[in-house]
Scaffold this motif. Structure first.
Motif, PDB file in Angstrom:
ATOM      1  N   LEU A  47       0.830  -1.200   0.000  1.00  0.00           N
ATOM      2  CA  LEU A  47       0.000   0.000   0.000  1.00  0.00           C
ATOM      3  C   LEU A  47       0.870   1.257   0.000  1.00  0.00           C
ATOM      4  O   LEU A  47       0.664   2.176  -0.800  1.00  0.00           O
ATOM      5  CB  LEU A  47      -0.936  -0.011   1.213  1.00  0.00           C
ATOM      6  CG  LEU A  47      -1.826   1.207   1.423  1.00  0.00           C
ATOM      7  CD1 LEU A  47      -2.768   1.420   0.242  1.00  0.00           C
ATOM      8  CD2 LEU A  47      -2.610   1.068   2.719  1.00  0.00           C
ATOM      9  N   LEU A  48       1.859   1.284   0.861  1.00  0.00           N
ATOM     10  CA  LEU A  48       2.747   2.450   0.921  1.00  0.00           C
ATOM     11  C   LEU A  48       3.578   2.583  -0.352  1.00  0.00           C
ATOM     12  O   LEU A  48       3.774   3.686  -0.862  1.00  0.00           O
ATOM     13  CB  LEU A  48       3.643   2.364   2.155  1.00  0.00           C
ATOM     14  CG  LEU A  48       2.910   2.326   3.503  1.00  0.00           C
ATOM     15  CD1 LEU A  48       3.907   2.198   4.646  1.00  0.00           C
ATOM     16  CD2 LEU A  48       1.992   3.508   3.686  1.00  0.00           C
ATOM     17  N   ASP A  49       4.028   1.458  -0.895  1.00  0.00           N
ATOM     18  CA  ASP A  49       4.773   1.485  -2.162  1.00  0.00           C
ATOM     19  C   ASP A  49       3.902   2.020  -3.297  1.00  0.00           C
ATOM     20  O   ASP A  49       4.391   2.752  -4.161  1.00  0.00           O
ATOM     21  CB  ASP A  49       5.288   0.093  -2.524  1.00  0.00           C
ATOM     22  CG  ASP A  49       6.473  -0.338  -1.667  1.00  0.00           C
ATOM     23  OD1 ASP A  49       7.085   0.523  -1.003  1.00  0.00           O
ATOM     24  OD2 ASP A  49       6.777  -1.546  -1.661  1.00  0.00           O
ATOM     25  N   ALA A  50       2.614   1.663  -3.289  1.00  0.00           N
ATOM     26  CA  ALA A  50       1.703   2.149  -4.331  1.00  0.00           C
ATOM     27  C   ALA A  50       1.571   3.668  -4.250  1.00  0.00           C
ATOM     28  O   ALA A  50       1.570   4.353  -5.280  1.00  0.00           O
ATOM     29  CB  ALA A  50       0.335   1.479  -4.206  1.00  0.00           C
ATOM     30  N   VAL A  51       1.482   4.201  -3.045  1.00  0.00           N
ATOM     31  CA  VAL A  51       1.396   5.662  -2.889  1.00  0.00           C
ATOM     32  C   VAL A  51       2.667   6.317  -3.425  1.00  0.00           C
ATOM     33  O   VAL A  51       2.599   7.284  -4.183  1.00  0.00           O
ATOM     34  CB  VAL A  51       1.167   6.047  -1.408  1.00  0.00           C
ATOM     35  CG1 VAL A  51       1.346   7.551  -1.195  1.00  0.00           C
ATOM     36  CG2 VAL A  51      -0.213   5.601  -0.953  1.00  0.00           C
ATOM     37  N   ARG A  52       3.804   5.751  -3.082  1.00  0.00           N
ATOM     38  CA  ARG A  52       5.082   6.319  -3.552  1.00  0.00           C
ATOM     39  C   ARG A  52       5.221   6.215  -5.071  1.00  0.00           C
ATOM     40  O   ARG A  52       5.740   7.123  -5.723  1.00  0.00           O
ATOM     41  CB  ARG A  52       6.244   5.599  -2.879  1.00  0.00           C
ATOM     42  CG  ARG A  52       6.320   5.808  -1.387  1.00  0.00           C
ATOM     43  CD  ARG A  52       7.493   5.026  -0.799  1.00  0.00           C
ATOM     44  NE  ARG A  52       7.401   4.901   0.631  1.00  0.00           N
ATOM     45  CZ  ARG A  52       7.215   3.744   1.284  1.00  0.00           C
ATOM     46  NH1 ARG A  52       7.116   2.602   0.627  1.00  0.00           N
ATOM     47  NH2 ARG A  52       7.152   3.725   2.593  1.00  0.00           N
ATOM     48  N   ARG A  53       4.766   5.103  -5.642  1.00  0.00           N
ATOM     49  CA  ARG A  53       4.904   4.852  -7.074  1.00  0.00           C
ATOM     50  C   ARG A  53       3.920   5.701  -7.890  1.00  0.00           C
ATOM     51  O   ARG A  53       4.272   6.243  -8.940  1.00  0.00           O
ATOM     52  CB  ARG A  53       4.653   3.360  -7.339  1.00  0.00           C
ATOM     53  CG  ARG A  53       4.647   2.934  -8.787  1.00  0.00           C
ATOM     54  CD  ARG A  53       4.519   1.422  -8.930  1.00  0.00           C
ATOM     55  NE  ARG A  53       3.528   0.796  -8.085  1.00  0.00           N
ATOM     56  CZ  ARG A  53       2.227   0.708  -8.365  1.00  0.00           C
ATOM     57  NH1 ARG A  53       1.762   1.213  -9.482  1.00  0.00           N
ATOM     58  NH2 ARG A  53       1.402   0.097  -7.536  1.00  0.00           N
ATOM     59  N   LEU A  54       2.694   5.818  -7.410  1.00  0.00           N
ATOM     60  CA  LEU A  54       1.646   6.501  -8.168  1.00  0.00           C
ATOM     61  C   LEU A  54       1.622   8.008  -7.933  1.00  0.00           C
ATOM     62  O   LEU A  54       1.078   8.749  -8.742  1.00  0.00           O
ATOM     63  CB  LEU A  54       0.275   5.924  -7.807  1.00  0.00           C
ATOM     64  CG  LEU A  54       0.070   4.441  -8.112  1.00  0.00           C
ATOM     65  CD1 LEU A  54      -1.219   3.932  -7.476  1.00  0.00           C
ATOM     66  CD2 LEU A  54       0.081   4.200  -9.607  1.00  0.00           C
ATOM     67  N   GLY A  55       2.194   8.437  -6.814  1.00  0.00           N
ATOM     68  CA  GLY A  55       2.109   9.845  -6.450  1.00  0.00           C
ATOM     69  C   GLY A  55       3.386  10.609  -6.739  1.00  0.00           C
ATOM     70  O   GLY A  55       4.430  10.037  -7.032  1.00  0.00           O
TER      71      GLY A  55
END
Length: 92
Positions: A47-55
């Motif tokens: 979840l945190l990786d997705a925020v970093r990757r998408l944002g």
């Protein structure tokens, strides 16, 4: 939408990414309810990786109001449980 990861900073994400984040949030909720500590740790990281990757990260000097606050990567299951609403970490 502005998302804060506690202890790391803020990221600006397009609202269209909420669906992907909600899927991970739903997984996290199931793992927490079942007491699956290994699954919880894996999904929280995803979840945190997705925020970093998408944002796009905001500069440290930027103090924008966060629409969503997520736990730090090393947060315990109990700490995250205290942050939950009926919808999980991500409303909707």
């Amino acid at each position: 939408m502005i998302v804060r990861i506690m202890g790391e900073g803020q990221w600006k994400l397009a609202d269209t990414h909420v669906v992907e984040l909600n899927k991970l949030d739903d997984e996290l909720l199931v793992e927490m309810e079942s007491g699956d500590a290994e699954g919880f740790r894996r999904t929280l990281g995803a979840l945190l990786d997705a925020v970093r990757r998408l944002g796009a990260p905001l500069p440290d000097a930027a103090l924008e109001p966060s629409e969503l606050i997520l736990p730090a990567p090393d947060a315990s299951l109990e700490e995250v449980r205290a942050m939950l609403s009926d919808d999980g970490l991500i409303p909707g």
